[in-house]
Design a protein around this motif. Structure first.
Motif, short mmCIF file in Angstrom:
data_model
loop_
_atom_site.label_atom_id
_atom_site.label_comp_id
_atom_site.label_asym_id
_atom_site.label_seq_id
_atom_site.Cartn_x
_atom_site.Cartn_y
_atom_site.Cartn_z
N TRP A 26 0.82 -1.21 0.00
CA TRP A 26 0.00 0.00 0.00
C TRP A 26 0.86 1.26 0.00
O TRP A 26 0.41 2.32 -0.43
CB TRP A 26 -0.93 0.00 1.21
CG TRP A 26 -2.04 -0.99 1.11
CD1 TRP A 26 -2.15 -2.18 1.76
CD2 TRP A 26 -3.20 -0.90 0.27
NE1 TRP A 26 -3.29 -2.84 1.40
CE2 TRP A 26 -3.96 -2.08 0.48
CE3 TRP A 26 -3.67 0.05 -0.63
CZ2 TRP A 26 -5.16 -2.32 -0.17
CZ3 TRP A 26 -4.88 -0.20 -1.28
CH2 TRP A 26 -5.61 -1.37 -1.05
N TRP A 70 -2.25 0.22 -10.40
CA TRP A 70 -3.46 -0.54 -10.04
C TRP A 70 -4.71 0.25 -10.40
O TRP A 70 -5.67 -0.30 -10.96
CB TRP A 70 -3.40 -0.85 -8.54
CG TRP A 70 -4.62 -1.49 -7.97
CD1 TRP A 70 -5.32 -2.55 -8.48
CD2 TRP A 70 -5.29 -1.12 -6.77
NE1 TRP A 70 -6.38 -2.87 -7.67
CE2 TRP A 70 -6.38 -2.00 -6.61
CE3 TRP A 70 -5.07 -0.15 -5.80
CZ2 TRP A 70 -7.26 -1.92 -5.52
CZ3 TRP A 70 -5.93 -0.07 -4.71
CH2 TRP A 70 -7.01 -0.95 -4.59
N ALA A 71 -4.71 1.54 -10.08
CA ALA A 71 -5.87 2.38 -10.41
C ALA A 71 -6.07 2.46 -11.92
O ALA A 71 -7.21 2.41 -12.42
CB ALA A 71 -5.68 3.78 -9.83
N ARG A 131 -4.33 -8.24 -5.87
CA ARG A 131 -5.09 -6.99 -5.84
C ARG A 131 -5.59 -6.62 -7.23
O ARG A 131 -6.74 -6.20 -7.41
CB ARG A 131 -4.22 -5.85 -5.29
CG ARG A 131 -5.03 -4.60 -5.02
CD ARG A 131 -4.17 -3.40 -4.71
NE ARG A 131 -3.37 -3.57 -3.51
CZ ARG A 131 -2.56 -2.62 -3.04
NH1 ARG A 131 -2.46 -1.47 -3.68
NH2 ARG A 131 -1.85 -2.83 -1.95
N ASN A 151 3.51 1.62 -1.74
CA ASN A 151 4.14 1.72 -3.06
C ASN A 151 3.25 2.60 -3.94
O ASN A 151 2.29 2.13 -4.54
CB ASN A 151 4.31 0.32 -3.66
CG ASN A 151 5.11 0.34 -4.95
OD1 ASN A 151 5.12 1.32 -5.68
ND2 ASN A 151 5.78 -0.76 -5.23
N ARG A 152 3.58 3.88 -4.01
CA ARG A 152 2.73 4.83 -4.73
C ARG A 152 2.61 4.50 -6.20
O ARG A 152 1.52 4.57 -6.79
CB ARG A 152 3.29 6.25 -4.58
CG ARG A 152 2.40 7.34 -5.19
CD ARG A 152 3.11 8.67 -5.26
NE ARG A 152 4.21 8.65 -6.21
CZ ARG A 152 4.06 8.87 -7.52
NH1 ARG A 152 2.87 9.11 -8.02
NH2 ARG A 152 5.11 8.83 -8.33
N SER A 164 0.33 1.62 -6.78
CA SER A 164 -1.05 2.03 -6.53
C SER A 164 -1.63 2.79 -7.71
O SER A 164 -2.80 2.62 -8.08
CB SER A 164 -1.12 2.90 -5.26
OG SER A 164 -0.75 2.14 -4.12
#
Length: 449
Positions: A54, A63-64, A189, A56-57, A60
């Protein structure tokens, strides 16, 4: 990447079918440090994570982006068939359009890995998103002047080819965004959000198409790819392949050689060829069973497919924990056994509730085995080869899938649903038993022997 480097990669391949753990880490081009280790007791390659996933910007953001793109895909999946029906009223045209897209993806698949390993992956992902945005936006733009069926064929064929390249590039990108010990969690995820929007996307798209027309749904899909291209600008992949000038045939064979020379990869490819042969036609048979045999109608089909998605999301959420607790081999073999048991229950039950639970179990097993397989491939493949290995892996084990689907649906037509599903369920159980005697049972631990 120069030709000498490419030749060096081939020389680094294990000649006796084994890869020592340090060579794997070195081949990936990363510094693992003292935290990297092989868990021989569990059979898994793990790494003490220095930060949570979480935190790991960049992952993320990735993922988005992937979630947004998958959500947008739901709009075109609803809109394109509606546009075809509105313009022609022909189901045959819908089938032909789908076939064109499938053939394009199949033909591009083997070459996608070569491209992913030859060019900068970040630029490739940005460019692919921009290209898809332009292609998809051309459909509603042209529809302002009237239906253009020929354009649908051009756009959907080209989009399928580009999407295949993006799919391979995304697998390689994940390995460049997270630590090796976080790969299972990262893949879980991504899979969870994918299956969630797989349910929500078409629902929202259907409502939009009903209120504003199918063309409006295409605008939404194009917009999501534009946003994804902008989001990629916020990401920096930790490593990117160099450029090399080897012949494309040699590059293609590199992926196949790598798979064949590593026992666990070779065994996984052969086993997954059987799995895809047995599995690809299951959804069609489940739909036929619910709608026509059990007389539950379209609503019943929706409930069953929803149960499958719930099972997949649950499996995706739990895969990382299951793999760290039970090990790779237990997850794969146990997953195939659970898959077989679920199909057996579907073949035998007359109760709709039990059938939904069994289908959810099938979805759970598919998610767990799929994520474990993907994660292992990312862990043991040198990062500069991830594109070629991924495309070779997918091409080989998917080759018999259409034949298997045709055989299963043909058997259902001739003999009814119960018997063929019983055979499929038992086949999965036999496969799990046979694989106990293969390197799959040891997972990554087999690399150190």
């Amino acid at each position: 990447m120069g030709q000498g480097v490419a030749q060096g990669l081939r020389l680094d391949l294990p000649r006796a079918g084994r890869v020592p753990a340090p060579a794997v880490a070195a081949g990936r081009g990363r510094h693992w440090g003292p935290a990297a280790h092989i868990d021989n007791a569990g059979g898994d390659m793990t790494m003490a994570a220095t930060r949570t996933l979480w935190a790991n910007r960049e992952f993320s953001v990735f993922w988005a982006i992937q979630t947004l793109s998958a959500f947008g895909d739901g709009f075109s999946k609803v809109a394109v068939p509606l546009l075809v029906l509105q313009a022609t009223g022909s189901v045959a045209q819908m089938g032909l359009l789908t076939a064109c897209g499938a053939v394009a993806g199949l033909l591009v698949g083997p070459l996608a890995g070569i491209l992913v390993d030859r060019v900068d992956r970040h630029r490739l992902l940005v460019g692919s998103n921009v290209a898809l945005m332009v292609l998809l936006a051309s459909i509603p733009t042209s529809w302002l002047f009237g239906p253009q069926i020929w354009l649908l064929y051009v756009v959907m064929t080209a989009s399928s080819a580009i999407a295949m390249v993006m799919r391979v590039a995304s697998v390689a990108a994940v390995a460049g965004l997270v630590d090796r010990g976080q790969l299972a969690s990262a893949n879980g995820r991504l899979s969870t959000s994918y299956h969630l929007v797989l349910v929500l996307g078409p629902v929202v798209a259907g409502a939009l198409a009903a209120s504003a027309g199918a063309v409006s749904a295409m605008w939404v899909d194009a917009l999501t790819f534009g946003l994804a291209a902008m989001g990629m600008q916020l990401i920096t992949l930790r490593s990117s392949p160099g450029r090399h000038a080897t012949h494309w045939r040699r590059d293609m064979l590199d992926g196949l050689r790598f798979i064949w020379r590593i026992p666990v990869m070779r065994s996984m490819t052969l086993a997954l060829t059987v799995v895809i042969f047995l599995e690809l036609g299951l959804v069609d048979v489940f739909i036929f069973l619910v709608r026509d045999v059990m007389q539950r109608g379209d609503q019943g089909v929706g409930v069953v497919l929803g149960a499958s998605s719930v099972g997949m999301m649950l499996g995706a959420c739990l895969t990382s924990r299951l793999r760290s607790t039970l090990g790779f081999g237990a997850c794969m073999l146990g997953g195939w056994a659970v898959l077989g048991a679920g199909v057996l229950v579907v073949s035998l039950t007359e109760d709709f509730g039990v059938l939904c639970a069994a289908v959810a179990l099938v979805g759970f097993a598919i998610a767990v085995t799929g994520i474990c397989s993907l994660t292992l491939r990312q862990e043991i493949t040198p990062e500069p080869m991830l594109g070629r290995v991924t495309s070779a892996y997918w091409t080989v084990h998917s080759a018999l899938g259409p034949i298997g689907a045709a055989v299963l649906t043909g058997a259902v037509k001739e003999h009814g649903v119960r018997g063929p599903l019983l055979v499929v369920g038992l086949s999965f159980l036999v496969l799990a038993g046979v694989c106990v005697f293969t390197p799959i049972c040891d997972g990554a631990d087999a690399l150190t022997r």
